[in-house]
Scaffold this motif. Structure first.
Motif, PDB file in Angstrom:
ATOM      1  N   SER A 163       1.010  -1.299   0.063  1.00 22.79           N
ATOM      2  CA  SER A 163       0.133  -0.189  -0.129  1.00 22.79           C
ATOM      3  C   SER A 163       0.951   1.245   0.069  1.00 22.79           C
ATOM      4  O   SER A 163       1.861   1.236   0.830  1.00 22.79           O
ATOM      5  N   LEU A 164       0.629   2.173  -0.817  1.00 26.23           N
ATOM      6  CA  LEU A 164       1.323   3.506  -1.054  1.00 26.23           C
ATOM      7  C   LEU A 164       0.494   4.633  -0.518  1.00 26.23           C
ATOM      8  O   LEU A 164      -0.669   4.672  -0.909  1.00 26.23           O
ATOM      9  N   SER A 165       1.130   5.689   0.269  1.00 28.59           N
ATOM     10  CA  SER A 165       0.528   6.971   0.433  1.00 28.59           C
ATOM     11  C   SER A 165       1.501   8.069   0.458  1.00 28.59           C
ATOM     12  O   SER A 165       2.662   7.802   0.267  1.00 28.59           O
ATOM     13  N   TYR A 166       0.801   9.085   0.810  1.00 35.08           N
ATOM     14  CA  TYR A 166       1.786  10.295   0.659  1.00 35.08           C
ATOM     15  C   TYR A 166       2.584  10.300  -0.660  1.00 35.08           C
ATOM     16  O   TYR A 166       3.760  10.557  -0.901  1.00 35.08           O
ATOM     17  N   THR A 167       1.902  10.269  -1.832  1.00 37.05           N
ATOM     18  CA  THR A 167       2.460  10.184  -3.050  1.00 37.05           C
ATOM     19  C   THR A 167       2.584  11.541  -3.859  1.00 37.05           C
ATOM     20  O   THR A 167       1.609  12.063  -3.605  1.00 37.05           O
ATOM     21  N   THR A 168       3.576  11.412  -4.586  1.00 36.62           N
ATOM     22  CA  THR A 168       3.839  12.690  -5.510  1.00 36.62           C
ATOM     23  C   THR A 168       4.136  12.230  -7.082  1.00 36.62           C
ATOM     24  O   THR A 168       5.195  11.463  -6.824  1.00 36.62           O
ATOM     25  N   GLY A 169       3.574  12.367  -8.068  1.00 36.68           N
ATOM     26  CA  GLY A 169       4.033  12.344  -9.373  1.00 36.68           C
ATOM     27  C   GLY A 169       3.723  10.852  -9.918  1.00 36.68           C
ATOM     28  O   GLY A 169       4.195  10.519 -10.609  1.00 36.68           O
ATOM     29  N   LEU A 170       2.654  10.166  -8.936  1.00 36.91           N
ATOM     30  CA  LEU A 170       2.494   8.696  -9.388  1.00 36.91           C
ATOM     31  C   LEU A 170       0.803   8.930  -9.782  1.00 36.91           C
ATOM     32  O   LEU A 170      -0.007   9.577  -9.037  1.00 36.91           O
ATOM     33  N   PRO A 171       0.379   8.065 -10.805  1.00 34.53           N
ATOM     34  CA  PRO A 171      -0.910   7.993 -11.095  1.00 34.53           C
ATOM     35  C   PRO A 171      -1.802   7.600 -10.189  1.00 34.53           C
ATOM     36  O   PRO A 171      -1.528   6.912  -9.389  1.00 34.53           O
ATOM     37  N   ASP A 172      -3.085   8.419 -10.097  1.00 34.47           N
ATOM     38  CA  ASP A 172      -4.446   7.993  -9.169  1.00 34.47           C
ATOM     39  C   ASP A 172      -3.681   7.912  -7.715  1.00 34.47           C
ATOM     40  O   ASP A 172      -4.080   7.462  -6.864  1.00 34.47           O
ATOM     41  N   ALA A 173      -2.794   8.974  -7.526  1.00 33.64           N
ATOM     42  CA  ALA A 173      -2.261   9.012  -6.012  1.00 33.64           C
ATOM     43  C   ALA A 173      -1.588   7.824  -5.443  1.00 33.64           C
ATOM     44  O   ALA A 173      -1.672   7.570  -4.260  1.00 33.64           O
ATOM     45  N   GLY A 174      -1.328   7.060  -6.560  1.00 40.27           N
ATOM     46  CA  GLY A 174      -0.563   5.543  -5.849  1.00 40.27           C
ATOM     47  C   GLY A 174      -1.691   4.179  -5.726  1.00 40.27           C
ATOM     48  O   GLY A 174      -1.101   3.404  -5.288  1.00 40.27           O
ATOM     49  N   ARG A 175      -3.063   4.770  -5.715  1.00 37.82           N
ATOM     50  CA  ARG A 175      -3.948   3.932  -5.183  1.00 37.82           C
ATOM     51  C   ARG A 175      -3.808   2.598  -6.253  1.00 37.82           C
ATOM     52  O   ARG A 175      -4.031   2.550  -7.407  1.00 37.82           O
ATOM     53  N   GLY A 176      -3.637   1.430  -5.359  1.00 37.74           N
ATOM     54  CA  GLY A 176      -3.564   0.154  -6.039  1.00 37.74           C
ATOM     55  C   GLY A 176      -2.362  -0.090  -6.888  1.00 37.74           C
ATOM     56  O   GLY A 176      -2.229  -1.146  -7.362  1.00 37.74           O
ATOM     57  N   LEU A 177      -1.502   0.821  -7.002  1.00 34.88           N
ATOM     58  CA  LEU A 177      -0.392   0.779  -7.688  1.00 34.88           C
ATOM     59  C   LEU A 177       0.882  -0.382  -7.058  1.00 34.88           C
ATOM     60  O   LEU A 177       1.113  -1.238  -8.047  1.00 34.88           O
ATOM     61  N   GLY A 178       0.880  -0.390  -5.881  1.00 35.75           N
ATOM     62  CA  GLY A 178       1.862  -1.327  -5.371  1.00 35.75           C
ATOM     63  C   GLY A 178       1.517  -2.640  -5.525  1.00 35.75           C
ATOM     64  O   GLY A 178       2.017  -3.689  -5.857  1.00 35.75           O
ATOM     65  N   GLY A 239       5.916   3.785   8.392  1.00 38.94           N
ATOM     66  CA  GLY A 239       6.398   3.965   7.158  1.00 38.94           C
ATOM     67  C   GLY A 239       6.916   5.421   6.831  1.00 38.94           C
ATOM     68  O   GLY A 239       7.393   5.816   6.032  1.00 38.94           O
ATOM     69  N   VAL A 240       6.111   6.240   7.605  1.00 39.47           N
ATOM     70  CA  VAL A 240       6.183   7.798   7.543  1.00 39.47           C
ATOM     71  C   VAL A 240       7.407   8.528   8.150  1.00 39.47           C
ATOM     72  O   VAL A 240       7.475   9.618   8.005  1.00 39.47           O
ATOM     73  N   ALA A 241       8.287   7.701   8.820  1.00 44.26           N
ATOM     74  CA  ALA A 241       9.543   8.395   9.373  1.00 44.26           C
ATOM     75  C   ALA A 241      10.135   9.186   8.183  1.00 44.26           C
ATOM     76  O   ALA A 241      10.400   8.390   7.295  1.00 44.26           O
TER      77      ALA A 241
END
Length: 405
Positions: A163-178, A239-241
């Motif tokens: 799961s991806l979050s706090y994304t920039t520059g990835l399509p659909d804010a990274g939803r489902g990409l991982g 993971g947000v450190a």
């Protein structure tokens, strides 16, 4: 009466001996059997038997005789670099950089291409998969025969590794990409935050090799910190450190009930470009253009550079009392402009803090994230190859993917 203990299974004993010999060959090779026996607590016949087995498995190769010694020339052995290959991929905001390495970490081929995420998630996945297939082909393998892929993304990677979050520059804010990447890539895949991988590269190959505790400040499109504590990259509980862009800014005091601006609102490529337009700077307004103008003596560009340095110094001042790092490393496409940033960062830090850690500039350049991906990928491929060669078939089990060291 003497207590008797049952002997361990011979297969397990051979496995342990083989792993000890293989690790020593990997560390000290090329090396002879006699020299190996002198460095580990195993007899020469045991070492010779292990070498024979490892050579048959293809993880060790004979590389010729020793020269310059009296008597018959003994053979030298080293790890077979071609026994496993791995791919590292840096999915940047604008470009994808990727390389294939052998089990020793030596780069064998490299690809760079414009990132196609603006065309959507499926297009980006197809592009990444195509890059991996291309690299595998350049070492004569189908992608299915690559041992490991490690991918750096401009995103926080969750504890599930997908799961991806706090994304920039990835399509659909990274939803489902991982999850989609894990389905598309047919070999073991490790996803990790790009700045964490850059910090790993600094630890192994860069300015952090002599520092167990340091902070990488990576400034490009956004700001991220790579936190290395006790020699290990720290990701935090979720993971947000290191997401320092979400620190409250020092630029405003918000009224009660209103959230303050964040550091990322006054830092990074977009802010620099906006300021360049406000000040009427010539050129395309990109950070590269602004910094070149500053080098040429343009006072407005120099003001933007100093403004950037001040914000970086503020972040350092926030982090240092909590971690007490031995070193601060400036990196990223913008942060690596040390000729312009280093002096004002140190100067502004004196305004914010009583702590004065050394501040240096990364020398890994644009390859920092890619170097981190290939370093981690080679490590995992090496472990997989070594385990396969020394684990009895009856006891072999799948192991979970390890995280960054």
């Amino acid at each position: 009466m003497a207590r008797r203990y049952p002997a361990g299974p011979q297969g397990l004993l051979r496995s342990l001996n083989g792993r000890a010999v293989l690790e020593a060959v990997g560390r000290d090779g090329p090396i002879t059997i006699t020299d190996l026996a002198g460095r580990i607590t195993l007899s020469r016949p045991t070492v010779a038997a292990a070498i024979a087995q490892l050579t048959e498995q293809g993880v060790v190769v004979e590389v010729g005789p020793v020269t310059g010694r009296k008597g018959p020339a003994p053979a030298l052995y080293q790890v077979n670099a071609d026994c496993a290959f791995a791919i590292g991929v840096d999915v940047g905001h604008r470009q994808i950089r990727a390389a294939v390495v052998d089990v020793t970490g030596r780069e064998r081929a490299r690809v760079r291409t414009e990132q196609q995420g603006h065309r959507g998630r499926d297009a980006l996945i197809e592009q990444i998969l195509g890059v991996c297939v291309d690299l595998a082909g350049q070492v004569g393998l189908p992608l299915d025969d690559i041992t490991q892929v490690v991918m750096g993304l401009p995103a926080v990677v969750g504890t599930d590794g997908r799961s991806l979050s706090y994304t920039t520059g990835l399509p659909d804010a990274g939803r489902g990409l991982g999850e989609a990447l894990s389905r598309a890539v047919p070999v073991p895949l490790l996803l990790e935050n790009d700045v964490n991988l850059a910090a790993l590269a600094e630890r192994i190959h860069g300015r952090g090799t002599e520092a167990d505790d340091f902070v990488l400040l990576s400034l490009g499109v956004g700001l991220g910190l790579g936190l290395v504590v006790d020699g290990r990259v720290r990701r935090g509980a979720t993971g947000v450190a290191g997401e320092a862009g979400y620190l409250p800014s020092d630029r405003m005091i918000a009224p009660t009930g209103q959230r303050r601006d964040l550091v990322q609102d006054h830092l990074g490529a977009r802010y620099i470009s906006a300021r360049a337009r406000e000040l009427g700077l010539p050129g395309d307004g990109s950070p590269r253009s602004v910094f070149e103008l500053a080098r040429g003596g343009d006072p407005s560009a120099a003001q933007i550079v100093d403004d950037t340095a001040r914000s970086l110094a503020y972040v350092v001042a926030c982090v240092v009392p909590l971690i007490d790092p031995a070193l601060i490393v400036l990196g990223g496409a913008i942060g690596a402009n040390g000729d312009l940033l280093l002096e004002p960062v140190v100067r502004h830090l004196a305004d914010f803090s009583d702590f004065r850690p050394p501040v240096v500039v990364s020398d890994l350049g644009q390859d920092a994230v890619l170097t981190g991906t290939t370093t981690k990928a080679a490590e995992l491929a090496r472990e997989a190859a070594f385990a396969a060669a020394t684990t009895p078939a009856s006891t072999a089990t799948a192991e979970p993917q390890p995280s960054l060291p």
